[in-house]
Design a protein around this motif. Structure first.
Motif, short mmCIF file in Angstrom:
data_model
loop_
_atom_site.label_atom_id
_atom_site.label_comp_id
_atom_site.label_asym_id
_atom_site.label_seq_id
_atom_site.Cartn_x
_atom_site.Cartn_y
_atom_site.Cartn_z
N ALA A 173 -0.11 4.95 1.03
CA ALA A 173 -0.77 6.01 0.28
C ALA A 173 -0.77 5.89 -1.10
O ALA A 173 -2.10 6.25 -1.69
CB ALA A 173 0.24 7.49 0.47
N ALA A 174 0.04 5.28 -1.83
CA ALA A 174 -0.02 5.27 -3.31
C ALA A 174 -1.00 4.15 -3.59
O ALA A 174 -1.83 4.23 -4.82
CB ALA A 174 1.34 4.80 -3.86
N LYS A 175 -1.18 3.00 -2.86
CA LYS A 175 -2.23 1.95 -2.89
C LYS A 175 -3.54 2.54 -2.88
O LYS A 175 -4.48 2.34 -3.93
CB LYS A 175 -2.02 0.80 -1.99
N ALA A 176 -3.96 3.42 -1.82
CA ALA A 176 -5.19 4.09 -1.91
C ALA A 176 -5.51 4.94 -2.95
O ALA A 176 -6.66 4.95 -3.41
CB ALA A 176 -5.33 4.86 -0.45
N ILE A 177 -4.59 5.54 -3.62
CA ILE A 177 -5.07 6.41 -4.83
C ILE A 177 -5.12 5.43 -5.98
O ILE A 177 -5.84 5.84 -6.66
CB ILE A 177 -3.54 7.32 -4.99
N ASP A 178 -4.33 4.34 -6.12
CA ASP A 178 -4.16 3.50 -7.26
C ASP A 178 -5.78 2.91 -7.06
O ASP A 178 -6.63 2.82 -8.10
CB ASP A 178 -3.39 2.42 -7.33
N LYS A 180 -8.48 3.92 -5.96
CA LYS A 180 -9.55 4.94 -5.98
C LYS A 180 -9.58 5.37 -7.49
O LYS A 180 -10.67 5.58 -7.81
CB LYS A 180 -9.19 6.53 -5.20
N GLU A 181 -8.49 5.47 -8.17
CA GLU A 181 -8.42 6.02 -9.67
C GLU A 181 -8.47 4.78 -10.58
O GLU A 181 -9.16 5.07 -11.50
CB GLU A 181 -7.09 6.78 -9.63
N HIS A 182 -8.06 3.72 -10.30
CA HIS A 182 -8.00 2.55 -11.10
C HIS A 182 -8.77 1.41 -10.95
O HIS A 182 -8.93 0.38 -11.45
CB HIS A 182 -6.49 2.25 -11.65
N GLY A 183 -8.99 1.37 -9.50
CA GLY A 183 -9.77 0.29 -9.12
C GLY A 183 -8.80 -1.12 -8.70
O GLY A 183 -9.26 -2.13 -8.06
N THR A 184 -7.61 -0.90 -8.80
CA THR A 184 -6.62 -1.87 -8.57
C THR A 184 -5.23 -1.24 -8.45
O THR A 184 -4.95 -0.10 -8.97
CB THR A 184 -6.56 -3.04 -9.47
N ALA A 185 -4.31 -1.78 -7.67
CA ALA A 185 -3.00 -1.18 -7.48
C ALA A 185 -1.93 -2.03 -8.52
O ALA A 185 -0.76 -2.02 -8.67
CB ALA A 185 -2.38 -1.46 -6.20
N VAL A 186 -2.44 -3.16 -9.19
CA VAL A 186 -1.67 -4.09 -9.95
C VAL A 186 -1.70 -3.90 -11.46
O VAL A 186 -2.74 -4.19 -12.07
CB VAL A 186 -2.10 -5.50 -9.55
N TYR A 187 -0.86 -2.99 -11.90
CA TYR A 187 -0.83 -2.49 -13.35
C TYR A 187 0.54 -1.80 -13.54
O TYR A 187 1.19 -1.42 -12.55
CB TYR A 187 -1.80 -1.90 -13.70
N ASN A 188 0.77 -1.87 -14.87
CA ASN A 188 2.21 -1.01 -15.03
C ASN A 188 1.96 0.27 -14.89
O ASN A 188 1.53 1.17 -15.22
CB ASN A 188 2.55 -1.32 -16.32
N VAL A 191 1.51 0.80 -7.92
CA VAL A 191 2.58 0.63 -6.91
C VAL A 191 2.81 -0.69 -6.65
O VAL A 191 4.16 -1.05 -6.42
CB VAL A 191 1.80 1.09 -5.31
N ALA A 192 2.19 -1.88 -7.30
CA ALA A 192 2.44 -3.22 -7.27
C ALA A 192 3.45 -3.41 -8.31
O ALA A 192 4.38 -4.40 -7.96
CB ALA A 192 1.19 -4.05 -7.50
#
Length: 368
Positions: A173-178, A180-188, A191-192
């Motif tokens: 769920a958090a990955k989908a939000i990331d 959608k809002e940031h284009g990636t989940a890999v950032y400080n 979720v990564a």
């Protein structure tokens, strides 16, 4: 008469709130305490344990110890990070789910539990940099170093996989939000970052990140080496796990907001898991910051332990307390003391006073 004789004692007990001791007295006279005896050790068990390869036990202990250290830490990070995607968070507040203070304690206690549980088997390195330093300064066999490092990374890898299994629905769920809002989940903050660290958006100077990681790891390294110094009168064997754990916690409390890793195995093992589930960006994000979080710990810890060895170690005191011996035996120790004090240690009078360490105290005074 018996009642009158007992009355003063009963009054004293009642006055001191110890009246229940009377019941205890009765029970002690009429109840026998049964203690289950320890099960005898069978020859079959001894044979089985004898056949286990020593290196296998050490590798399993290192992997298990790193798992015990990493899993509660990243689980605490997960409970804090994923609170933003939990519907309940909007009602009771994100801070209920965690904070840097909680995360610091999770890593600290994880380290303490790892040392208590696994150090009796492997020595409790749990960090490739510490293993390398043991090989450099303490004579740890270099042939075992690759085995230990592999086991440590593998333990962190398993901790990352276990976390993904435990938090899979929330992470998805958090990955989908990331995305959608940031284009990636890999950032400080993404979720990564539950699994491995990434610098803040404003931390673009890798020299600054290198310096910060180097200082934090050096700070921890000096404390670890001081705790492992058997001549240190302020650290007992029982306090070592918690002292080392608190050293990590203080750095988490002070610098986690600015991005720190502190351990090659902890970062690389979980970063591999992040790469599996979130892509290779886990290694390439933020101008390939990952090389700092993975590798800087090694030179920093070598520097820290070297600092302690060259400037703070008192090897003579270590020898006096029976924790080490001179490389050339008693003859070498005698030569050293004669050289720095001018005392003829071959004289029987010196041997008589040796227990009081009078001459050795003079050695330290002349050395420094």
């Amino acid at each position: 008469m018996a009642g009158s004789n007992n009355q003063p004692n009963d009054l004293v007990r009642q006055h001191t709130h110890d009246i229940e001791l009377g019941v205890s007295d009765v029970l002690q006279r009429h109840v026998t305490r049964h203690v289950v005896p320890t099960k005898p050790v069978s020859q079959r068990k001894l044979n089985f344990e004898h056949k286990r390869p020593r290196i296998m036990r050490e590798m399993m202990a290192e992997a298990t110890g790193v798992f015990f250290y990493v899993f509660p830490g990243i689980a605490s990070v997960a409970s804090f990070t994923l609170a933003t995607t939990n519907p309940v968070a909007g009602v009771i507040g994100v801070t209920v789910f965690g904070s840097l203070f909680q995360i610091g304690w999770a890593f600290a206690l994880g380290i303490a539990f790892a040392i208590v549980t696994c150090a009796p088997v492997s020595g409790g390195h749990f960090n490739p940099a510490i293993t390398i330093c043991f090989a450099i300064w303490e004579g740890f066999p270099w042939r075992k170093v690759p085995h230990y490092i592999f086991s440590q990374i593998f333990g962190a890898f398993l901790a990352g996989l276990m976390l993904m299994a435990c938090y899979w629905p929330q992470i998805q769920a958090a990955k989908a939000i990331d995305i959608k809002e940031h284009g990636t989940a890999v950032y400080n903050g993404g979720v990564a970052s539950i699994l491995c660290v990434f610098p803040n958006p404003d931390q673009t100077n890798q020299g600054y990140l290198f310096f910060q990681e180097f200082f934090v790891d050096s700070y921890i390294g000096i404390i670890i080496w001081a705790c492992l110094d058997r001549a240190n009168p302020f650290v007992s064997a029982q306090s070592v796990p918690f002292t080392i754990g608190l050293a990590y916690a203080t750095m988490v409390w002070g610098f986690a907001g600015n991005t720190i890793s502190t351990n090659l195995a902890r970062d690389l093992g979980t970063r591999i898991v992040a790469a599996i589930f979130f892509g290779g960006e886990a290694f390439t994000a933020s101008s390939s910051y990952s090389w700092i979080s993975i590798l800087v710990n090694i030179p920093a810890t070598i520097f820290a332990t070297g600092y302690y060895e060259f400037l703070m170690r008192d090897s003579l005191q270590k020898i006096q307390q029976g924790h080490a011996e001179h490389k050339d035996g008693e003859e070498g120790l005698h030569r050293h003391i004669s050289k720095v004090t001018g005392v003829d240690v071959a004289n029987p009078a010196w041997e008589t006073n040796r227990g009081a360490m009078n001459t050795a105290d003079g050695v330290r005074e002349k050395q420094f």
